[in-house]
Design a protein around this motif. Structure first.
Motif, PDB file in Angstrom:
ATOM      1  N   ARG A 321     -97.615 -22.643  62.822  1.00  0.00           N
ATOM      2  CA  ARG A 321     -96.301 -23.325  62.726  1.00  0.00           C
ATOM      3  C   ARG A 321     -95.988 -23.633  61.265  1.00  0.00           C
ATOM      4  NH1 ARG A 321     -98.450 -27.895  66.843  1.00  0.00           N
ATOM      5  NH2 ARG A 321     -99.903 -27.961  65.068  1.00  0.00           N
ATOM      6  N   PRO A 322     -94.672 -23.691  60.929  1.00  0.00           N
ATOM      7  CA  PRO A 322     -94.330 -24.056  59.540  1.00  0.00           C
ATOM      8  C   PRO A 322     -94.902 -25.439  59.200  1.00  0.00           C
ATOM      9  CG  PRO A 322     -92.392 -23.234  60.691  1.00  0.00           C
ATOM     10  CD  PRO A 322     -93.476 -23.382  61.708  1.00  0.00           C
ATOM     11  N   LEU A 323     -95.367 -25.613  57.984  1.00  0.00           N
ATOM     12  CA  LEU A 323     -96.002 -26.886  57.577  1.00  0.00           C
ATOM     13  C   LEU A 323     -94.943 -27.965  57.424  1.00  0.00           C
ATOM     14  CD1 LEU A 323     -98.745 -26.128  54.910  1.00  0.00           C
ATOM     15  CD2 LEU A 323     -98.963 -26.326  57.388  1.00  0.00           C
ATOM     16  N   MET A 324     -94.568 -28.580  58.528  1.00  0.00           N
ATOM     17  CA  MET A 324     -93.555 -29.649  58.457  1.00  0.00           C
ATOM     18  C   MET A 324     -93.979 -30.749  59.425  1.00  0.00           C
ATOM     19  SD  MET A 324     -89.901 -27.728  58.334  1.00  0.00           S
ATOM     20  CE  MET A 324     -89.998 -26.670  59.731  1.00  0.00           C
ATOM     21  N   THR A 325     -93.682 -31.999  59.050  1.00  0.00           N
ATOM     22  CA  THR A 325     -93.984 -33.110  59.960  1.00  0.00           C
ATOM     23  C   THR A 325     -92.671 -33.586  60.578  1.00  0.00           C
ATOM     24  OG1 THR A 325     -95.935 -33.768  58.715  1.00  0.00           O
ATOM     25  CG2 THR A 325     -94.905 -35.470  60.079  1.00  0.00           C
ATOM     26  N   ALA A 326     -92.649 -33.701  61.880  1.00  0.00           N
ATOM     27  CA  ALA A 326     -91.399 -34.032  62.592  1.00  0.00           C
ATOM     28  C   ALA A 326     -90.900 -35.421  62.194  1.00  0.00           C
ATOM     29  CB  ALA A 326     -91.645 -33.977  64.093  1.00  0.00           C
ATOM     30  N   THR A 327     -89.580 -35.520  62.025  1.00  0.00           N
ATOM     31  CA  THR A 327     -88.955 -36.832  61.748  1.00  0.00           C
ATOM     32  C   THR A 327     -87.914 -37.082  62.829  1.00  0.00           C
ATOM     33  OG1 THR A 327     -87.397 -35.697  60.296  1.00  0.00           O
ATOM     34  CG2 THR A 327     -89.322 -36.727  59.251  1.00  0.00           C
ATOM     35  N   ASP A 328     -88.408 -36.987  64.077  1.00  0.00           N
ATOM     36  CA  ASP A 328     -87.535 -37.345  65.208  1.00  0.00           C
ATOM     37  C   ASP A 328     -88.426 -38.005  66.268  1.00  0.00           C
ATOM     38  OD1 ASP A 328     -87.485 -33.838  66.202  1.00  0.00           O
ATOM     39  OD2 ASP A 328     -89.022 -35.398  66.511  1.00  0.00           O
ATOM     40  N   ASP A 329     -87.861 -38.226  67.423  1.00  0.00           N
ATOM     41  CA  ASP A 329     -88.614 -38.989  68.449  1.00  0.00           C
ATOM     42  C   ASP A 329     -89.861 -38.256  68.943  1.00  0.00           C
ATOM     43  OD1 ASP A 329     -85.515 -40.287  69.904  1.00  0.00           O
ATOM     44  OD2 ASP A 329     -86.713 -40.837  68.114  1.00  0.00           O
ATOM     45  N   ILE A 368    -102.117 -32.336  61.173  1.00  0.00           N
ATOM     46  CA  ILE A 368    -102.037 -33.808  61.078  1.00  0.00           C
ATOM     47  C   ILE A 368    -100.677 -34.192  60.502  1.00  0.00           C
ATOM     48  CG2 ILE A 368    -103.048 -35.885  60.032  1.00  0.00           C
ATOM     49  CD1 ILE A 368    -105.707 -34.350  59.808  1.00  0.00           C
ATOM     50  N   PRO A 369     -99.935 -35.095  61.168  1.00  0.00           N
ATOM     51  CA  PRO A 369     -98.638 -35.509  60.608  1.00  0.00           C
ATOM     52  C   PRO A 369     -98.837 -36.215  59.273  1.00  0.00           C
ATOM     53  CG  PRO A 369     -99.209 -36.859  62.524  1.00  0.00           C
ATOM     54  CD  PRO A 369    -100.238 -35.791  62.425  1.00  0.00           C
ATOM     55  N   ALA A 370     -98.031 -35.859  58.296  1.00  0.00           N
ATOM     56  CA  ALA A 370     -98.179 -36.429  56.949  1.00  0.00           C
ATOM     57  C   ALA A 370     -96.812 -36.579  56.302  1.00  0.00           C
ATOM     58  CB  ALA A 370     -99.065 -35.528  56.100  1.00  0.00           C
ATOM     59  N   PHE A 371     -96.560 -37.779  55.762  1.00  0.00           N
ATOM     60  CA  PHE A 371     -95.335 -38.000  54.990  1.00  0.00           C
ATOM     61  C   PHE A 371     -95.699 -38.191  53.526  1.00  0.00           C
ATOM     62  CE2 PHE A 371     -92.792 -37.780  58.504  1.00  0.00           C
ATOM     63  CZ  PHE A 371     -92.896 -38.805  59.421  1.00  0.00           C
ATOM     64  N   GLY A 372     -94.787 -37.709  52.665  1.00  0.00           N
ATOM     65  CA  GLY A 372     -94.894 -38.012  51.238  1.00  0.00           C
ATOM     66  C   GLY A 372     -94.014 -39.222  50.953  1.00  0.00           C
ATOM     67  N   PHE A 373     -94.595 -40.228  50.312  1.00  0.00           N
ATOM     68  CA  PHE A 373     -93.829 -41.471  50.112  1.00  0.00           C
ATOM     69  C   PHE A 373     -94.364 -42.204  48.888  1.00  0.00           C
ATOM     70  CE2 PHE A 373     -91.242 -45.011  51.229  1.00  0.00           C
ATOM     71  CZ  PHE A 373     -91.964 -46.178  50.992  1.00  0.00           C
ATOM     72  N   SER A 374     -93.469 -42.552  47.961  1.00  0.00           N
ATOM     73  CA  SER A 374     -93.836 -43.418  46.827  1.00  0.00           C
ATOM     74  C   SER A 374     -92.727 -44.447  46.703  1.00  0.00           C
ATOM     75  CB  SER A 374     -93.945 -42.600  45.537  1.00  0.00           C
ATOM     76  OG  SER A 374     -95.034 -41.702  45.597  1.00  0.00           O
ATOM     77  N   PRO A 375     -93.016 -45.725  46.899  1.00  0.00           N
ATOM     78  CA  PRO A 375     -91.952 -46.734  46.950  1.00  0.00           C
ATOM     79  C   PRO A 375     -91.368 -47.037  45.570  1.00  0.00           C
ATOM     80  CG  PRO A 375     -94.073 -47.799  47.253  1.00  0.00           C
ATOM     81  CD  PRO A 375     -94.329 -46.326  47.168  1.00  0.00           C
ATOM     82  N   MET A 376     -90.518 -46.143  45.082  1.00  0.00           N
ATOM     83  CA  MET A 376     -89.911 -46.333  43.763  1.00  0.00           C
ATOM     84  C   MET A 376     -88.407 -46.100  43.895  1.00  0.00           C
ATOM     85  SD  MET A 376     -92.502 -44.323  41.166  1.00  0.00           S
ATOM     86  CE  MET A 376     -92.808 -42.864  42.155  1.00  0.00           C
ATOM     87  N   THR A 377     -87.661 -47.195  44.021  1.00  0.00           N
ATOM     88  CA  THR A 377     -86.194 -47.059  44.045  1.00  0.00           C
ATOM     89  C   THR A 377     -85.642 -47.370  42.651  1.00  0.00           C
ATOM     90  OG1 THR A 377     -86.107 -49.370  44.695  1.00  0.00           O
ATOM     91  CG2 THR A 377     -85.937 -47.737  46.475  1.00  0.00           C
ATOM     92  N   ASN A 378     -84.373 -46.978  42.447  1.00  0.00           N
ATOM     93  CA  ASN A 378     -83.673 -47.262  41.172  1.00  0.00           C
ATOM     94  C   ASN A 378     -84.546 -46.930  39.969  1.00  0.00           C
ATOM     95  OD1 ASN A 378     -81.331 -48.358  42.539  1.00  0.00           O
ATOM     96  ND2 ASN A 378     -82.717 -50.022  43.144  1.00  0.00           N
ATOM     97  N   THR A 379     -85.193 -45.772  40.068  1.00  0.00           N
ATOM     98  CA  THR A 379     -86.138 -45.336  39.023  1.00  0.00           C
ATOM     99  C   THR A 379     -85.838 -43.900  38.622  1.00  0.00           C
ATOM    100  OG1 THR A 379     -87.852 -46.805  39.911  1.00  0.00           O
ATOM    101  CG2 THR A 379     -88.612 -44.944  38.600  1.00  0.00           C
ATOM    102  N   PRO A 380     -85.724 -43.628  37.317  1.00  0.00           N
ATOM    103  CA  PRO A 380     -85.514 -42.231  36.897  1.00  0.00           C
ATOM    104  C   PRO A 380     -86.729 -41.383  37.267  1.00  0.00           C
ATOM    105  CG  PRO A 380     -85.952 -43.654  35.008  1.00  0.00           C
ATOM    106  CD  PRO A 380     -85.820 -44.556  36.190  1.00  0.00           C
ATOM    107  N   ILE A 381     -86.496 -40.133  37.618  1.00  0.00           N
ATOM    108  CA  ILE A 381     -87.594 -39.252  38.041  1.00  0.00           C
ATOM    109  C   ILE A 381     -88.260 -38.684  36.798  1.00  0.00           C
ATOM    110  CG2 ILE A 381     -88.186 -37.151  39.327  1.00  0.00           C
ATOM    111  CD1 ILE A 381     -85.674 -37.758  41.080  1.00  0.00           C
ATOM    112  N   LEU A 382     -89.449 -39.186  36.477  1.00  0.00           N
ATOM    113  CA  LEU A 382     -90.104 -38.848  35.202  1.00  0.00           C
ATOM    114  C   LEU A 382     -91.503 -38.257  35.394  1.00  0.00           C
ATOM    115  CD1 LEU A 382     -89.065 -42.059  33.209  1.00  0.00           C
ATOM    116  CD2 LEU A 382     -88.160 -39.739  32.893  1.00  0.00           C
ATOM    117  N   LEU A 383     -91.810 -37.820  36.614  1.00  0.00           N
ATOM    118  CA  LEU A 383     -93.155 -37.242  36.775  1.00  0.00           C
ATOM    119  C   LEU A 383     -93.251 -36.002  35.892  1.00  0.00           C
ATOM    120  CD1 LEU A 383     -93.522 -35.251  40.099  1.00  0.00           C
ATOM    121  CD2 LEU A 383     -91.315 -35.888  39.162  1.00  0.00           C
TER     122      LEU A 383
END
Ligand code: FME
Ligand code: ZN
Ligand code: ZN
Length: 418
Positions: A321-329, A368-383
């Motif tokens: 299956r395509p490497l995606m984690t479902a974001t629905d019910d 395995i379901p996996a989300f990418g998440f970094s709690p950074m709002t109102n921040t310029p993308i500088l990686l």
């Protein structure tokens, strides 16, 4: 005015201390940060294990035992390493973790991804201080070599007996900053392929005009690849897709010419020339179609071209299956995650495919379901950029967000049925 002196016992001071370890490629110092994180975790009463699948490339695994260890566990991942930095192009030394008077913490890794590592641990500290006990066991992993493909890091870890024994049911890994007030969440990465095309051709005097020279063959190929690149970019510019939903192919090196003491010989047309590209495929791409296009259009044998594709990550999981984690019910973890963000007072943007690549792909490959998440709002993308920084208030808010996420996910019991 000099920046405020740091109380050595604050979350910000611990974040700065972690940032000051130079874990940049090509020679990341893994030993010192692992020992720092180990003592930090042990001071919180957490179990620590240092796994070394490859000598001098440690994976640190920290565990907060849940009250019901029979439930599938949670794994929050981060990587120890960082990309290099060019000090001369930074306003503050990239490993000084300078805190400026306006509260910006400048360091390589401030966004990618040392923030989440400390935030995970600080969130646990605060939850423990409130006598919270997780139902599910929570593991925190710190892996090496993510920035160079994770082959000696997360890839080895997920294939290990130690990982299997964790019985991981859900993974959180790094995401990316958001320039507005919505947190971003990623349900897939794009898969990285390195493409090298090589041209051979008739050498000759610099003044001669003839067909089928190596440089002509290479430049014809570059023209064809560039047309494809532009076609994909036009889809993004037209607003028909995001940049992570198309296939990107960006040139990263050109190699040709006959060296001379002053540079290159300027009156000989070389018999060989090559170019390298960073290809990124969204999980919906058909890898066979891309390979067909490379063989027939980008580096055709009829034009004396050869090519090499180095696939730095799968596009399909163990079930094809395509490497995606479902974001629905269909994914119970999704609603728990969403509720946790809301409980933290946050707003969640529409789930996205990450345009780059993280170690989460190795866990998704196992289904395995996996989300990418970094709690950074109102921040310029500088990686990976000069002057990478994270605002202290955003960092501290991220700790609160993880408290809500850990509380919600580790208390959630229905998911063990999936
Ligand atoms: C070849 S996988 C390397 C992973 C790296 N990750 C983030 O920048 C990237 O280039 O996306
Ligand atoms: Zn990263
Ligand atoms: Zn990175």
């Amino acid at each position: 005015t000099s920046p405020p002196q740091q109380d050595p016992e604050t979350p910000i001071a611990r974040f700065q201390k972690y940032l000051r370890f130079n874990t940049a490629h090509p020679n990341p110092n893994y030993t010192a940060p692992v020992s720092f994180l180990t003592s930090l975790a042990q001071s919180l009463g957490l179990k620590t294990q240092t796994l070394e699948f490859i000598p001098n490339k440690p994976t640190l695994l920290i565990t907060w035992q849940g009250s019901n260890p029979s439930l599938p566990s949670l794994l929050f991942n981060s990587h120890l390493d960082s990309v290099p930095a060019e000090p001369s192009k930074w306003t503050h030394p990239p490993f000084s973790a300078t805190l400026t008077p306006e509260g910006k913490i400048f360091a390589r890794g401030a966004q990618d991804d040392k923030c989440i590592a400390i935030q995970y641990l600080e969130a646990i500290r605060n939850l423990k201080a409130r006598n919270f006990v997780p139902t599910r066991t929570l593991h925190i992993s710190f892996v090496p070599d993510e920035e160079i493909g994770g082959i000696d890091g997360a890839d080895k870890f997920v294939k290990s007996k130690e990982f299997k024994d964790l019985d991981v049911g859900f993974v959180l890994d790094e995401g990316q900053a958001s320039v507005n007030d919505e947190f971003r969440v990623f349900y897939a990465d794009r898969s990285p392929w390195n493409l090298i095309i090589k041209a051979k051709g008739v050498p000759g005097h610099g003044s001669r005009m003839y067909d089928n020279g190596a440089m002509e063959n290479l430049m014809d190929s570059i023209e064809v690849i560039n047309r494809f690149r532009d076609s994909q970019f036009d889809i993004v510019k037209a607003g028909k897709a995001s940049n992570s939903e198309v296939i990107s192919v960006n040139p990263v090196f050109l190699k040709a010419g006959i060296p001379s003491p002053t540079g290159f010989v300027m009156n000989m047309q070389p018999s060989e020339a090559e170019a390298g590209f960073d290809l990124r495929l969204p999980p919906t791409a058909d890898p066979d179609l891309v390979k067909k296009r490379i063989a027939e259009e980008w580096a055709p044998a009829v034009r004396n071209m050869t090519y090499e594709i180095i696939e730095k990550g799968p596009l399909r999981d163990y079930m094809g299956r395509p490497l995606m984690t479902a974001t629905d019910d269909s994914n119970p973890w999704w609603s728990v995650f969403k509720q946790a963000i809301a409980a933290a007072g946050g707003k969640l943007a529409k789930p996205e495919i990450l345009s780059s690549t993280t170690d989460a792909r190795f866990m998704r490959q196992l289904g395995i379901p996996a989300f990418g998440f970094s709690p950074m709002t109102n921040t310029p993308i500088l990686l990976h950029d000069h002057n990478e920084f994270l605002k202290d208030t955003i960092f501290l808010k991220g700790i609160e967000v993880y408290e809500h996420i850990i509380h919600a996910l580790s208390s959630f019991e229905e998911a063990n049925s999936i």
